[in-house]
Design a protein around this motif. Structure first.
Motif, PDB file in Angstrom:
ATOM      1  N   LEU A 128      38.666  40.378  51.179  1.00  0.00           N
ATOM      2  CA  LEU A 128      38.588  41.866  51.278  1.00  0.00           C
ATOM      3  C   LEU A 128      39.144  42.414  50.128  1.00  0.00           C
ATOM      4  O   LEU A 128      38.980  44.252  50.378  1.00  0.00           O
ATOM      5  CB  LEU A 128      39.961  41.714  52.060  1.00  0.00           C
ATOM      6  N   TRP A 129      39.681  42.595  49.524  1.00  0.00           N
ATOM      7  CA  TRP A 129      40.299  43.401  48.420  1.00  0.00           C
ATOM      8  C   TRP A 129      38.516  43.653  47.819  1.00  0.00           C
ATOM      9  O   TRP A 129      38.537  44.985  47.847  1.00  0.00           O
ATOM     10  CB  TRP A 129      40.729  42.668  47.195  1.00  0.00           C
ATOM     11  N   ILE A 130      37.902  43.440  47.911  1.00  0.00           N
ATOM     12  CA  ILE A 130      36.631  43.140  47.011  1.00  0.00           C
ATOM     13  C   ILE A 130      36.063  44.579  47.722  1.00  0.00           C
ATOM     14  O   ILE A 130      35.180  44.891  47.394  1.00  0.00           O
ATOM     15  CB  ILE A 130      34.928  42.188  46.240  1.00  0.00           C
ATOM     16  N   ALA A 131      35.778  44.496  49.440  1.00  0.00           N
ATOM     17  CA  ALA A 131      35.081  44.655  50.082  1.00  0.00           C
ATOM     18  C   ALA A 131      35.874  46.374  50.205  1.00  0.00           C
ATOM     19  O   ALA A 131      35.211  46.903  50.265  1.00  0.00           O
ATOM     20  CB  ALA A 131      35.050  44.593  51.342  1.00  0.00           C
ATOM     21  N   VAL A 132      36.706  46.674  49.715  1.00  0.00           N
ATOM     22  CA  VAL A 132      37.947  47.833  49.967  1.00  0.00           C
ATOM     23  C   VAL A 132      37.225  48.162  49.038  1.00  0.00           C
ATOM     24  O   VAL A 132      36.597  49.662  48.762  1.00  0.00           O
ATOM     25  CB  VAL A 132      39.099  47.374  49.947  1.00  0.00           C
ATOM     26  N   GLY A 133      36.931  48.083  47.527  1.00  0.00           N
ATOM     27  CA  GLY A 133      36.769  48.791  46.550  1.00  0.00           C
ATOM     28  C   GLY A 133      37.812  48.741  45.324  1.00  0.00           C
ATOM     29  O   GLY A 133      38.687  49.800  46.086  1.00  0.00           O
ATOM     30  N   VAL A 134      37.308  48.816  44.296  1.00  0.00           N
ATOM     31  CA  VAL A 134      38.147  49.879  43.103  1.00  0.00           C
ATOM     32  C   VAL A 134      38.549  51.021  43.239  1.00  0.00           C
ATOM     33  O   VAL A 134      39.758  50.959  43.386  1.00  0.00           O
ATOM     34  CB  VAL A 134      37.889  49.163  41.795  1.00  0.00           C
ATOM     35  N   LYS A 139      45.874  52.831  48.211  1.00  0.00           N
ATOM     36  CA  LYS A 139      46.988  53.125  48.888  1.00  0.00           C
ATOM     37  C   LYS A 139      47.597  51.780  49.072  1.00  0.00           C
ATOM     38  O   LYS A 139      49.055  50.760  49.304  1.00  0.00           O
ATOM     39  CB  LYS A 139      47.142  53.810  49.972  1.00  0.00           C
ATOM     40  N   ILE A 140      46.600  50.266  49.448  1.00  0.00           N
ATOM     41  CA  ILE A 140      46.756  48.874  49.599  1.00  0.00           C
ATOM     42  C   ILE A 140      47.897  48.728  48.727  1.00  0.00           C
ATOM     43  O   ILE A 140      48.382  47.632  48.276  1.00  0.00           O
ATOM     44  CB  ILE A 140      45.486  47.927  49.830  1.00  0.00           C
ATOM     45  N   ASN A 141      47.373  48.281  47.318  1.00  0.00           N
ATOM     46  CA  ASN A 141      48.170  47.727  45.881  1.00  0.00           C
ATOM     47  C   ASN A 141      48.893  48.734  45.654  1.00  0.00           C
ATOM     48  O   ASN A 141      49.922  48.206  45.683  1.00  0.00           O
ATOM     49  CB  ASN A 141      46.736  48.937  44.622  1.00  0.00           C
ATOM     50  N   THR A 142      49.650  49.637  46.112  1.00  0.00           N
ATOM     51  CA  THR A 142      50.995  50.628  46.165  1.00  0.00           C
ATOM     52  C   THR A 142      52.431  49.653  46.807  1.00  0.00           C
ATOM     53  O   THR A 142      52.849  49.540  46.287  1.00  0.00           O
ATOM     54  CB  THR A 142      50.923  52.381  46.609  1.00  0.00           C
ATOM     55  N   VAL A 143      51.281  49.086  48.304  1.00  0.00           N
ATOM     56  CA  VAL A 143      51.652  49.094  49.124  1.00  0.00           C
ATOM     57  C   VAL A 143      52.942  47.246  48.578  1.00  0.00           C
ATOM     58  O   VAL A 143      53.654  46.836  47.984  1.00  0.00           O
ATOM     59  CB  VAL A 143      51.926  48.430  50.566  1.00  0.00           C
ATOM     60  N   ALA A 268      37.142  38.353  40.053  1.00  0.00           N
ATOM     61  CA  ALA A 268      35.882  38.000  40.654  1.00  0.00           C
ATOM     62  C   ALA A 268      34.776  39.661  40.641  1.00  0.00           C
ATOM     63  O   ALA A 268      33.788  39.448  40.634  1.00  0.00           O
ATOM     64  CB  ALA A 268      36.243  38.148  42.367  1.00  0.00           C
ATOM     65  N   TYR A 269      35.669  40.702  40.912  1.00  0.00           N
ATOM     66  CA  TYR A 269      35.308  41.889  40.670  1.00  0.00           C
ATOM     67  C   TYR A 269      34.307  41.776  39.612  1.00  0.00           C
ATOM     68  O   TYR A 269      32.658  42.577  39.601  1.00  0.00           O
ATOM     69  CB  TYR A 269      35.747  42.793  41.003  1.00  0.00           C
ATOM     70  N   SER A 270      34.806  41.510  38.476  1.00  0.00           N
ATOM     71  CA  SER A 270      33.738  41.722  37.055  1.00  0.00           C
ATOM     72  C   SER A 270      32.592  40.876  37.186  1.00  0.00           C
ATOM     73  O   SER A 270      32.075  41.634  36.080  1.00  0.00           O
ATOM     74  CB  SER A 270      35.073  41.782  36.102  1.00  0.00           C
ATOM     75  N   ALA A 271      32.953  39.436  37.257  1.00  0.00           N
ATOM     76  CA  ALA A 271      32.222  38.598  37.550  1.00  0.00           C
ATOM     77  C   ALA A 271      30.645  39.174  38.186  1.00  0.00           C
ATOM     78  O   ALA A 271      30.158  39.268  37.542  1.00  0.00           O
ATOM     79  CB  ALA A 271      32.635  37.420  37.749  1.00  0.00           C
ATOM     80  N   ILE A 289      31.574  38.657  45.560  1.00  0.00           N
ATOM     81  CA  ILE A 289      31.969  37.705  47.011  1.00  0.00           C
ATOM     82  C   ILE A 289      31.384  35.811  46.351  1.00  0.00           C
ATOM     83  O   ILE A 289      32.475  35.566  46.911  1.00  0.00           O
ATOM     84  CB  ILE A 289      31.250  38.385  48.051  1.00  0.00           C
ATOM     85  N   VAL A 290      30.211  36.060  46.480  1.00  0.00           N
ATOM     86  CA  VAL A 290      29.828  34.873  45.849  1.00  0.00           C
ATOM     87  C   VAL A 290      30.618  33.837  45.048  1.00  0.00           C
ATOM     88  O   VAL A 290      31.336  32.784  45.116  1.00  0.00           O
ATOM     89  CB  VAL A 290      28.120  35.440  45.790  1.00  0.00           C
TER      90      VAL A 290
END
Length: 397
Positions: A128-134, A139-143, A268-271, A289-290
């Protein structure tokens, strides 16, 4: 269309999340035999060394707007850089599996529902975090970070103000000071081939890099101290058990799950980003994601309880790599190379790798990384001086 950039604040949140990690708390428990004062000194010295290197790595990518593995190609050649991209993807797959394993094991110790279930839950959240994108995580990270900050303060209160001093008599012979420093260097060092993947997206690369490294360094030290303090003051090295005994319940679960997700997402994102340096047609988010799915499967199938050898392997590969880059970019100020392989730098890196492995047999108070990188940078300067002298003689002739 104008590219969306991340702010200094957003970068700081990303690296706060990287620092709040069960793996770093676990590594901190290894330092407990030194006692609190010597252990704290080792944590601080190690993080200063590692974070300085991390800053230079992030600055190179941030200024050039290139991913970590694209900047590596500038020093080792277009195809030479692929070697490090492959090694980086492998270490990030390993980190993804280790982090999911540690998080699931800790969650299982709080709520006994089966570790594999928590592996799946963590894996789904990372996807889910990867799908949202860096660039859209603000806002998600702030919470998430606000919750983690408050819950971690609660954890500190449990450990440092509710412990019984059970571990006060632990022997200091189990680990040398130099080994403790090196274990403290190892965590920021593991982010060297990753940080540019985020600073390249920053509006203000220099400030974002400085803020990212400072926030990560402080939070990482904090996690190490929590782990070390848990082992010394409660006599318990399993942080999940401490949280369960303290009656934190759901709060403990939130700390474990969210700290694992916010850290492992970066792996995972950096991979995925690194994979684009190997095969340009690959899409980084899809690969990420893989990697998460593969890491989740590995966490379910294989035990990963002791990561010290893995940390040392990362140091031996990436410490000499960044040393070559630092020498090239900041000291020799070389222009971008168009060659397939820069054999001179590849040989220097190999010598640095071998030297690091040899240093592991020697007890040095500042650890292995600093002397290894100093030797590699010196080799780069000497090799360039010899090459320059040779070119001068050829022109004269």
């Amino acid at each position: 269309m104008e590219t969306k950039r991340t702010s200094v604040y957003e970068n700081s949140l990303i690296w706060f999340g990287a620092g709040v990690s069960i793996a770093e708390i676990l590594t901190g428990t290894y330092l407990a035999p030194l006692g609190f004062q010597r252990g704290l000194a080792a944590v601080i010295i190690g993080h200063v060394i590692g974070c300085c290197m991390m800053f230079f790595a992030g600055l190179i990518g941030g200024r050039m707007r290139k991913s970590a593995m694209e900047t590596v190609k500038m020093s080792f050649g277009q195809k030479g850089g692929v070697l490090f991209a492959i090694l980086n993807v492998l270490q990030l797959v390993g980190w993804t599996a280790i982090m999911i394993y540690d998080g699931a094991l800790a969650a299982e110790n709080v709520f006994h529902t089966g570790a594999w279930i928590w592996c799946v839950v963590i894996g789904v959240l990372i996807v889910l975090w990867i799908a949202v994108g860096v660039t859209n995580l603000g806002k998600i990270n702030t919470v998430a970070m606000a919750a983690l900050f408050l819950l971690t303060l609660l954890l500190c209160r449990v450990i440092f103000f509710g412990g019984a001093g059970a571990g006060a008599g632990m022997s200091s012979d189990a680990m040398s000071f130099g080994a403790a420093v090196e274990l403290s260097v190892a965590m920021p060092l593991s982010w060297l081939p990753v940080i540019s993947d985020y600073t390249r997206e920053a509006e203000k690369p220099v400030r974002a890099t400085a803020a990212s490294v400072t926030v990560y360094g402080l939070v990482s030290c904090w996690m190490y101290v929590i782990g070390m303090g848990a082992a010394i003051y409660t006599g318990e090295s399993d942080i999940a058990v401490i949280m369960a005994k303290a009656g934190l319940g759901v709060a403990a679960l939130l700390i474990i799950i969210f700290s694992t997700v916010t850290t492992t997402f970066l792996d995972a994102y950096s991979a995925g980003v690194s994979s684009e340096s190997i095969f340009a047609k690959l899409k980084g988010s899809h690969v990420g994601i893989v990697v998460t799915v593969a890491g989740t499967a590995a966490a379910i199938l294989f035990p990963m309880d002791d990561i010290t050898d893995f940390l040392y392997l990362i140091g031996s590969v990436f410490a000499p790599m960044i040393a070559v880059q630092i020498a090239d970019v900041f000291l020799l100020r070389k222009e971008k190379r168009l060659t397939d392989f820069d054999w001179k730098n590849l040989v220097i890196w190999l010598l640095g790798f071998v030297f690091y492995r040899w240093l592991m047999t020697v007890d040095i108070p500042v650890g292995n990384t600093l002397p290894d990188m100093a030797a590699v940078i010196l080799l780069c300067l000497v090799a360039e001086a010899v090459s320059g002298s040779r070119r001068g003689k050829e022109k004269a002739a």
